[in-house]
Motif scaffolding. Structure first.
Motif, mmCIF file in Angstrom:
data_model
loop_
_atom_site.group_PDB
_atom_site.id
_atom_site.type_symbol
_atom_site.label_atom_id
_atom_site.label_comp_id
_atom_site.label_asym_id
_atom_site.label_seq_id
_atom_site.Cartn_x
_atom_site.Cartn_y
_atom_site.Cartn_z
ATOM 1 N N GLU A 153 0.822 -1.208 0.000
ATOM 2 C CA GLU A 153 0.000 0.000 0.000
ATOM 3 C C GLU A 153 0.855 1.258 0.000
ATOM 4 O O GLU A 153 0.498 2.272 -0.601
ATOM 5 C CB GLU A 153 -0.941 -0.011 1.210
ATOM 6 C CG GLU A 153 -2.012 1.055 1.142
ATOM 7 C CD GLU A 153 -3.086 0.874 2.197
ATOM 8 O OE1 GLU A 153 -3.912 1.794 2.358
ATOM 9 O OE2 GLU A 153 -3.099 -0.183 2.866
ATOM 10 N N GLU A 154 2.003 1.213 0.663
ATOM 11 C CA GLU A 154 2.896 2.375 0.688
ATOM 12 C C GLU A 154 3.391 2.727 -0.721
ATOM 13 O O GLU A 154 3.544 3.898 -1.063
ATOM 14 C CB GLU A 154 4.098 2.109 1.610
ATOM 15 C CG GLU A 154 3.766 2.189 3.089
ATOM 16 C CD GLU A 154 3.128 3.521 3.470
ATOM 17 O OE1 GLU A 154 3.710 4.570 3.110
ATOM 18 O OE2 GLU A 154 2.066 3.503 4.096
ATOM 19 N N LYS A 201 0.745 4.704 -2.421
ATOM 20 C CA LYS A 201 0.757 6.099 -1.946
ATOM 21 C C LYS A 201 1.917 6.874 -2.570
ATOM 22 O O LYS A 201 1.760 8.039 -2.966
ATOM 23 C CB LYS A 201 0.861 6.128 -0.418
ATOM 24 C CG LYS A 201 -0.380 5.609 0.295
ATOM 25 C CD LYS A 201 -0.188 5.603 1.811
ATOM 26 C CE LYS A 201 -1.416 5.054 2.521
ATOM 27 N NZ LYS A 201 -1.220 4.988 4.002
ATOM 28 N N ALA A 220 -8.021 4.515 -4.895
ATOM 29 C CA ALA A 220 -6.894 5.441 -5.077
ATOM 30 C C ALA A 220 -6.286 5.301 -6.475
ATOM 31 O O ALA A 220 -5.935 6.303 -7.116
ATOM 32 C CB ALA A 220 -5.835 5.186 -4.016
#
Length: 285
Positions: free
Chosen positions: A198-199, A202, A228
């Motif tokens: 997930e990082e 981002k 996202a």
């Protein structure tokens, strides 16, 4: 006799023309889907081609994938000793051919003498070049360029530009700066980026890079990650390879495991079964 021959030739040309027109129209739909990240329809990527029926990364597998009428064929690209780009997943030819050794230790002339295996049986299929694959795929199917050796990237870029394949393939990369670099070289290049958590998603969003697709793993497959990515905007790619494909071979509903949160590009070793299942759910053309 001469009149019959002429009529026959005309009919063959007419049928070929109609087939080419249908193929072209179908490919336009594939291209449109690839860029339509919010589309409810799912795109299908055949992992190393239709390799359940033909040798992986072969021209026969590419032809079969086109015949199946799916969207994408994933290809693996490596250099021979004399820097010819050929299709091969492994560093060595041991598993997939009737020889042993590193791909990079064979000249192109030598590697063309090898024959690909399918289900442990030697076939008449040669190891193809990337250019041969492009020639066959152009205007018919998208190619996912899985670049196994970074040294091949510049040569791939040259070939994509020379053959005008910008809208017929996409580069598979791993870092946001690679997306930015490729799009700086050619604004029409299409790109998919791999994220491992997930990082990384981002980080991608923060970078401002705009790939057309983002590869995710089951470890970070969630509604939040999908949302996202679609806001980039980009398509969401996930693999059904392994356990999901194995279960889906007997029970197609197992594909729901990779569809449940909205992923809209699925790579599979079971492209025919996935297509049939998606059609039954109203999620494919």
């Amino acid at each position: 006799m001469k009149i019959t021959y002429v009529v026959g030739l005309f009919l063959c040309l007419f049928v070929s023309s109609i087939h080419a027109q249908k193929s072209s129209e179908y490919f336009k739909k594939i291209q449109k889907s690839y860029l339509n990240t919010q589309e409810p329809l799912v795109m299908i990527a055949a992992h190393r081609g239709a390799h359940l029926e033909e040798p992986e990364n072969s021209m026969a597998a590419l032809k079969k994938t086109i015949e199946l009428g799916v969207d994408i064929m994933e290809l693996d690209v490596r250099f021979t000793k004399d820097r010819k780009m050929v299709l091969m997943h492994d560093k060595k030819v041991d598993r997939t051919t009737n020889a042993k050794g590193l791909v990079s230790d064979f000249t192109f002339e030598e590697i063309r003498k090898l024959r690909l295996k399918h289900r442990e049986q030697v076939t008449n299929e040669q190891i193809p070049t990337l250019e041969e694959a492009f020639q066959l795929a152009k205007g018919k199917i998208l190619i996912d360029l899985d670049i196994k050796d970074d040294a091949t990237l510049d040569s791939i870029i040259v070939l994509v530009n020379r053959m005008k394949m910008e809208k017929n393939c996409f580069f598979f990369v791993y870092e946001p700066q690679e997306v930015l670099m490729l799009q700086k070289k050619n604004k029409n290049f299409q790109i998919m980026i791999r994220t491992e958590n997930e990082e990384a998603v981002k980080k991608l969003v923060a970078s401002g890079a705009k790939p057309q697709a983002v590869h995710i793993d089951p470890s970070h497959y969630s509604p939040e990650v999908v949302k996202a990515i679609k806001q980039i905007p980009a398509r969401v790619w996930i693999n059904a390879l392994g356990a999901v494909d194995f279960k889906a071979a007997q029970q197609p509903a197992a594909f729901e495991e990779v569809l449940k949160y909205g992923a809209n590009m699925i790579q599979t070793d079971q492209p025919a079964k996935l297509k049939e299942y998606l059609k039954s759910q109203g999620k494919y053309r």
